[in-house]
Design a protein around this motif. Structure first.
Motif, PDB file in Angstrom:
ATOM      1  N   THR A 316     -33.108   3.020 -28.012  1.00  0.00           N
ATOM      2  CA  THR A 316     -33.467   2.566 -26.682  1.00  0.00           C
ATOM      3  C   THR A 316     -32.186   2.355 -25.886  1.00  0.00           C
ATOM      4  N   VAL A 317     -32.240   2.575 -24.579  1.00  0.00           N
ATOM      5  CA  VAL A 317     -31.065   2.393 -23.715  1.00  0.00           C
ATOM      6  C   VAL A 317     -31.135   0.979 -23.146  1.00  0.00           C
ATOM      7  N   SER A 318     -30.430   0.072 -23.789  1.00  0.00           N
ATOM      8  CA  SER A 318     -30.500  -1.332 -23.374  1.00  0.00           C
ATOM      9  C   SER A 318     -29.675  -1.605 -22.120  1.00  0.00           C
ATOM     10  N   GLN A 319     -28.671  -0.774 -21.867  1.00  0.00           N
ATOM     11  CA  GLN A 319     -27.844  -0.977 -20.672  1.00  0.00           C
ATOM     12  C   GLN A 319     -27.294   0.377 -20.216  1.00  0.00           C
ATOM     13  N   PHE A 320     -27.379   0.605 -18.899  1.00  0.00           N
ATOM     14  CA  PHE A 320     -26.848   1.846 -18.321  1.00  0.00           C
ATOM     15  C   PHE A 320     -26.082   1.482 -17.060  1.00  0.00           C
ATOM     16  N   VAL A 456     -21.508  14.894 -15.503  1.00  0.00           N
ATOM     17  CA  VAL A 456     -21.197  16.190 -14.881  1.00  0.00           C
ATOM     18  C   VAL A 456     -20.903  16.061 -13.391  1.00  0.00           C
ATOM     19  N   SER A 457     -21.319  14.946 -12.798  1.00  0.00           N
ATOM     20  CA  SER A 457     -21.051  14.718 -11.368  1.00  0.00           C
ATOM     21  C   SER A 457     -19.777  13.912 -11.161  1.00  0.00           C
ATOM     22  N   PHE A 458     -19.027  13.696 -12.248  1.00  0.00           N
ATOM     23  CA  PHE A 458     -17.769  12.939 -12.231  1.00  0.00           C
ATOM     24  C   PHE A 458     -17.978  11.466 -11.894  1.00  0.00           C
ATOM     25  N   ASP A 459     -19.198  10.989 -12.113  1.00  0.00           N
ATOM     26  CA  ASP A 459     -19.471   9.554 -11.979  1.00  0.00           C
ATOM     27  C   ASP A 459     -19.162   8.871 -13.305  1.00  0.00           C
ATOM     28  N   SER A 460     -18.667   7.640 -13.218  1.00  0.00           N
ATOM     29  CA  SER A 460     -18.364   6.869 -14.420  1.00  0.00           C
ATOM     30  C   SER A 460     -19.656   6.283 -14.980  1.00  0.00           C
ATOM     31  N   ILE A 461     -19.854   6.473 -16.298  1.00  0.00           N
ATOM     32  CA  ILE A 461     -21.049   5.916 -16.922  1.00  0.00           C
ATOM     33  C   ILE A 461     -20.668   5.140 -18.180  1.00  0.00           C
ATOM     34  N   LYS A 462     -21.490   4.149 -18.480  1.00  0.00           N
ATOM     35  CA  LYS A 462     -21.390   3.430 -19.738  1.00  0.00           C
ATOM     36  C   LYS A 462     -22.817   3.205 -20.231  1.00  0.00           C
TER      37      LYS A 462
END
Length: 489
Positions: A316-320, A456-462
């Protein structure tokens, strides 16, 4: 003709004169089956010599499929239009039969026994080769692989019909192995005159079932399986009169069929040696090649490179977090991941509410994991399949979207190994052309994985992933260990 009767006095009824109808029917059948059995397409020979090898020769000969035309439509893929090649062959055969009949009218030939004999030999061996090749990909169960974790978490309505059927067979590995054993055995029966009838009956029944299932589930293998049904029925025509008298009229029969006479020891030795060599090459040598390719080289439909250690599971994705902002879960979100899966091999799958390209092919076995597409063919549902390679020194993974279209030259240059070395390619211009991403990974606990980097859009993700405890009812499937790919229940 009388001389021939004297050579075979007990079989003289075989050498009667054929009727006009029999001759015309044979001429049509001869041209028709030569067109379907002998490769005449330039593309087949091009493929044969582009990457020539002994195994390639065996595979191309046994796997030949007559394809004069391909119709780009739903019916051309799954329906009646996909039999257009047969229609073209029938038209050519009808024209050829008319010309042949006109030419033959100047010479009153009594029969075509010898040509009929050799045509049957050609058809027998074509069935044998095709079924043995067909059988090995089931005997070493890789045509319909064991369902992956992402497959098992795909909603039923997101599956194409053929994928449901293929995965139900893939679940029962021993059933698939039995099907392969049956096809290999039935194919071997085609190499001997004495077992041709029983082999043709088995083949017609087994392959009809496959053709019927592919019609029902849109599997797109109905033409190839129907092809062997057609060839098997052609072989059975010779036996129908005797079978009718034996089983319907309950009469005692003594089968008498034309065969060539081996009237010298040299001919007999040459015949038996050629047959033995043929069986050795196309059954045992070809089988050994298949075993090596599947179990040691990883030429399977699903990947073989081990994934992140002890990461297998549904998450499960608990934080995005996107560009510093935490996105709350919404089933309609086209950016935030809904859930994720780490497979036992190097595939990471996540789901978003966004249309993804749907691939309706059956999946092709490759040596390179990046190009193996069976995982995501035949399904929808917004799942994105990422191939990744691990850099354990930097706690990083290099990922590529497997659903994208790769340049033909790139595929040719990177198809010889299981890995493509994404870390090295990341330093070149290829990084942007195929969309290589570098993500850091952390393991705060055995049940949690944290990924961070750019999309792929060069956005920062965690992304924080928490494993969902599950108790699987099915087996583990394929896994790799020291480059040996073995099936484990």
């Amino acid at each position: 003709m009388s001389a021939i009767k004297n050579m075979y006095p007990e079989r003289s009824s075989i050498y009667r004169a054929w009727s006009t109808w029999e001759k015309i029917s044979f001429r049509f059948a001869f041209i028709f089956f030569i067109l379907l059995v002998v490769p005449i397409q330039f593309s087949w020979y091009k493929k044969l010599f582009e990457d020539f090898s002994f195994y390639g020769l065996l595979a191309n000969v046994s796997g030949f499929r007559p394809e004069f035309i391909e119709i780009s439509s739903e019916s051309g893929k799954w329906g009646i239009d996909s039999y257009a090649t047969w229609t073209i062959a029938a038209i050519i055969s009808a024209i050829g039969t008319a010309i042949w009949t006109w030419l033959a009218s100047r010479r009153q030939r009594l029969s075509y026994n010898q040509l009929y004999y050799w045509l049957r030999v050609l058809v027998r061996y074509r069935i044998g080769l095709g079924l043995i090749a067909f059988g090995f990909i089931k005997f070493y169960p890789m045509q319909m692989p064991f369902p992956s974790i992402a497959n098992l978490h795909t909603d039923l309505g997101d599956y194409a019909p053929f994928k449901l059927y293929w995965q139900s067979v893939g679940v029962s590995v021993w059933y698939q192995i039995f099907l392969g054993f049956l096809e290999i055995g039935a194919g071997i029966l085609m190499f001997f005159r004495a077992t041709t009838a029983i082999g043709a009956i088995i083949n017609a029944g087994v392959l009809y079932n496959i053709a019927h299932a592919n019609f029902a589930y849109d599997g797109a293998v109905h033409v190839y399986s129907s092809y062997f049904v057609l060839l098997s029925l052609f072989l059975l025509i010779l036996y129908i009169p005797d079978l009718y008298r034996l089983f319907i009229k309950k009469e005692a029969i003594t089968p008498q069929y034309y065969r060539i006479k081996l009237d010298s020891r040299t001919k007999r030795r040459g015949y038996y040696l050629a047959k033995a060599l043929f069986i050795l090459v196309f059954v045992f040598v070809y089988g050994a090649y298949r075993y090596d390719f599947h179990y040691y080289q990883g030429r399977l439909k699903e990947p073989v490179i081990p994934g992140l250690s002890k990461a297998v599971g549904h998450y499960t994705v608990s934080q995005f977090i996107l560009n510093g902002d935490t996105l709350t879960y919404s089933p309609y979100d086209s950016v935030r991941w809904h859930d994720a899966v780490f497979e036992r091999y190097s595939t990471l799958v996540y789901k978003v509410n966004k249309k993804q390209p749907i691939d309706l092919r059956n999946g092709t076995p490759h040596k390179t994991d990046l190009f193996k597409d069976y995982e995501f063919t035949g399904r929808a549902g917004g799942r994105v399949y990422l191939y990744y390679e691990i850099d354990s020194l930097e706690n990083a993974i290099y990922v590529v979207n497997k659903g994208r279209k790769f340049n033909e030259n790139f595929e040719k240059e990177n198809k010889k190994e299981n890995e493509v070395n994404l870390k090295k390619l990341y330093q070149t211009s290829i990084r942007d052309s195929i969309g290589i991403l570098k993500w850091k990974y952390e393991r705060p606990s055995t049940e949690q994985i944290v990924l961070s980097g750019q999309d792929v859009s060069f956005d920062s993700i965690k992304v924080v992933l928490d494993r969902i405890p599950e108790q699987p009812l099915l087996g583990k499937g394929w896994f790799s260990e020291n480059k040996k790919y073995t099936y484990v229940q």
